[in-house]
Enzyme design. Structure first.
Site, PDB file in Angstrom:
ATOM      1  N   ARG A  94      16.948  14.262 -20.604  1.00  0.00           N
ATOM      2  CA  ARG A  94      15.814  14.997 -19.996  1.00  0.00           C
ATOM      3  C   ARG A  94      14.862  14.879 -21.274  1.00  0.00           C
ATOM      4  O   ARG A  94      13.908  14.953 -22.073  1.00  0.00           O
ATOM      5  CB  ARG A  94      16.341  15.762 -20.017  1.00  0.00           C
ATOM      6  CG  ARG A  94      14.841  16.905 -19.086  1.00  0.00           C
ATOM      7  CD  ARG A  94      14.942  18.110 -18.361  1.00  0.00           C
ATOM      8  NE  ARG A  94      14.115  18.299 -18.329  1.00  0.00           N
ATOM      9  CZ  ARG A  94      13.353  19.471 -17.112  1.00  0.00           C
ATOM     10  NH1 ARG A  94      13.924  19.765 -17.108  1.00  0.00           N
ATOM     11  NH2 ARG A  94      12.155  20.530 -17.851  1.00  0.00           N
ATOM     12  N   ASN A 148      16.047  14.603  -8.263  1.00  0.00           N
ATOM     13  CA  ASN A 148      15.061  14.136  -8.782  1.00  0.00           C
ATOM     14  C   ASN A 148      15.260  12.688  -9.576  1.00  0.00           C
ATOM     15  O   ASN A 148      16.213  12.287  -9.953  1.00  0.00           O
ATOM     16  CB  ASN A 148      14.004  14.699  -9.299  1.00  0.00           C
ATOM     17  CG  ASN A 148      13.114  16.026  -8.736  1.00  0.00           C
ATOM     18  OD1 ASN A 148      13.083  15.933  -7.456  1.00  0.00           O
ATOM     19  ND2 ASN A 148      13.498  16.984  -9.242  1.00  0.00           N
ATOM     20  N   CYS A 170      12.957  18.818  -1.416  1.00  0.00           N
ATOM     21  CA  CYS A 170      12.529  19.274  -2.345  1.00  0.00           C
ATOM     22  C   CYS A 170      11.588  21.066  -2.343  1.00  0.00           C
ATOM     23  O   CYS A 170      11.499  21.298  -1.482  1.00  0.00           O
ATOM     24  CB  CYS A 170      11.289  18.606  -3.029  1.00  0.00           C
ATOM     25  SG  CYS A 170       9.881  19.096  -4.189  1.00  0.00           S
ATOM     26  N   TYR A 254       2.411  20.076  -8.882  1.00  0.00           N
ATOM     27  CA  TYR A 254       2.866  18.122  -9.707  1.00  0.00           C
ATOM     28  C   TYR A 254       1.597  17.493  -9.842  1.00  0.00           C
ATOM     29  O   TYR A 254       0.703  16.523 -10.942  1.00  0.00           O
ATOM     30  CB  TYR A 254       3.683  17.444  -9.565  1.00  0.00           C
ATOM     31  CG  TYR A 254       5.039  17.613  -9.990  1.00  0.00           C
ATOM     32  CD1 TYR A 254       5.466  17.619 -10.996  1.00  0.00           C
ATOM     33  CD2 TYR A 254       5.669  19.010  -8.778  1.00  0.00           C
ATOM     34  CE1 TYR A 254       6.931  17.841 -11.355  1.00  0.00           C
ATOM     35  CE2 TYR A 254       6.779  19.624  -9.111  1.00  0.00           C
ATOM     36  CZ  TYR A 254       7.148  19.029 -10.330  1.00  0.00           C
ATOM     37  OH  TYR A 254       8.953  19.420 -10.572  1.00  0.00           O
TER      38      TYR A 254
END
Length: 435
Positions: A94, A148, A170, A254
């Site tokens: 990540r 995800n 989610c 988002y």
């Protein structure tokens, strides 16, 4: 009737939340066996989580057998539910997803932009293998995916995998509903939001409280800056009156990446220079969490876990399992195949939408006409997602390049190639399909 739950990625710091969710639903969801599964590299964390989970179950006085193992195929024997919460490459991967795009002047984020593409590239082949094992060993089990990027991964599994009993979840719709209830000062179970779009790209096109339309009140609160439903990992930047009036729909947190790109990039760059990437901050948080988890007097999910951006994912998954088992017919927002719900998308495209949950799965609700202000945006984003899936499965470089070019956070032909090449090299150990 007793049920068995297998948690793939059981060494995750989120696992205490799923254990709490099972304990809280014991009266209606008779889970009598839980097996936590992880890879050999995660055995130390898995053991810490396993011991904490046992202490939580002992405190509850419930008769639930809990084990942990690195033998996935053995764990899947007789499973009724399999939840997947994996991170291929861990937080170090990540960190690269976030750092490398920032180096080129683009947003680095784990599920959006270039970083999100590569999280999908690493994840899809692994989850396809897991789904294949499920189909062979426990074909009647429901696979509940909250790995995800959840929508992209769920679509890849349903399109290209053998196992079809797959539903994606989610926490963003849950967060939005809870926050809207606070804005309107009403109980959350009286609020219904019509969700339209894709995972991490979903809009709230209606807000009703006991059947009464109250969307305008929520939009007014956002205009005044008194409404916020951002998770811990996304700082709310607010929305302009013009944006909210023109779209006349609830954006999700988002959307900041796509509609406030310049501001988010500055914020992320400043944060990176001051405190490192979000991945590095999460590493520090996880380190403190796992120290806390090792306390033998701890036998509950600690409040500190809610500082993680994915808080409540597990609770959403537990609610879904409860409804599938009990054939409740209640409405939940999940990731499922479109099947005509949004007429401008293919039937096998996965969308995030309100569904009736029965023992046979999730059935999308009929919905109102999708506003023209967002239908084109959703169509374009789905085209990008399809390219990501196709390239993740095929390992085709040109398709991966097209995916990068079609991502709204990149769309620069030279930078797209440079970012793609550097990320492919950085993650090559986890990308055998491209090698």
């Amino acid at each position: 009737m007793s049920l068995k739950l297998v948690v793939i990625g059981g060494g995750s710091s989120y696992t205490p939340e799923i254990i709490e969710g099972i304990i809280n639903r014991a009266a209606s969801l008779p889970i009598s066996e839980i097996t936590l599964v992880d890879i050999e590299e995660g055995l130390d964390k898995l053991t810490i989580i396993g011991r904490l989970s046992r202490r939580m179950i002992e405190k509850s006085a419930l008769n639930i057998k809990l084990e942990w193992t690195t033998d996935r195929r053995s764990a899947l024997q007789d499973a009724d539910f399999v939840s997947t919460q994996i991170r291929v490459g861990g937080l170090n991967a990540r960190k690269l997803d976030e750092r490398i795009p920032l180096k080129y002047g683009y947003i680095g984020q784990e599920t959006n932009g270039a970083g999100g593409i590569f999280k999908a590239f690493r994840t899809i082949p692994v989850l396809m293998d897991i789904a294949s094992d499920i189909h062979e060993i426990c074909p009647d089990a429901w696979m509940i995916n909250f790995t995800n990027p959840a929508g992209i991964v769920t679509e890849a599994l349903l399109k290209h995998g053998k196992h079809k009993k797959v539903i994606g979840v989610c926490n963003i719709p849950y967060n939005m509903k809870e926050s809207v209830s606070e804005v309107l000062n009403v109980p959350a179970d009286t609020v219904t939001i019509e969700f339209t779009g894709l995972n991490h790209y979903v809009f709230g096109t209606k807000v009703e409280v006991n059947g009464t339309d109250r969307l305008d009140e929520v939009l007014d609160a956002l205009k005044e800056g008194t409404g916020d439903y951002s998770p811990a990992n996304i700082v709310n930047l607010g929305w302009s009156r013009q944006f909210l009036d023109a779209f006349h729909a609830l954006p999700n947190p988002y959307h900041q990446y796509y509609f406030q790109t310049k501001e988010v990039l500055k914020k992320d760059t400043d944060a990176y220079q001051e405190n490192g990437t979000r991945a590095e901050q999460v590493m520090a948080l996880e380190s403190s969490l796992f120290k806390l988890y090792q306390d033998e007097d701890l036998n509950v999910k600690p409040a500190e876990l809610e500082e993680r951006g994915g808080a409540y994912y597990s609770d959403v998954a537990c609610s879904l399992m409860n409804s599938l088992h009990n054939d409740t017919g209640d409405i939940q927002t999940v990731n499922v195949q479109n099947d005509g719900t949004l007429p401008f998308l293919a039937d096998d495209a996965v969308i995030e939408t309100n569904c009736v949950i029965t023992k046979n799965g999730a059935v999308p609700l009929e919905r109102s006409v999708v506003p023209a202000s967002i239908s084109g945006l959703i169509y374009s984003m789905k085209h990008f997602e399809t390219l990501v899936i196709d390239s993740a499965v095929s390992g085709c470089y040109d398709t991966a390049y097209l995916a990068m070019m079609n991502n709204p956070l990149v769309q620069n032909e030279k930078d797209a190639k440079d970012i793609l090449d550097e990320l492919l090299n950085a993650h090559k150990v986890h990308l055998p399909q491209f090698n």
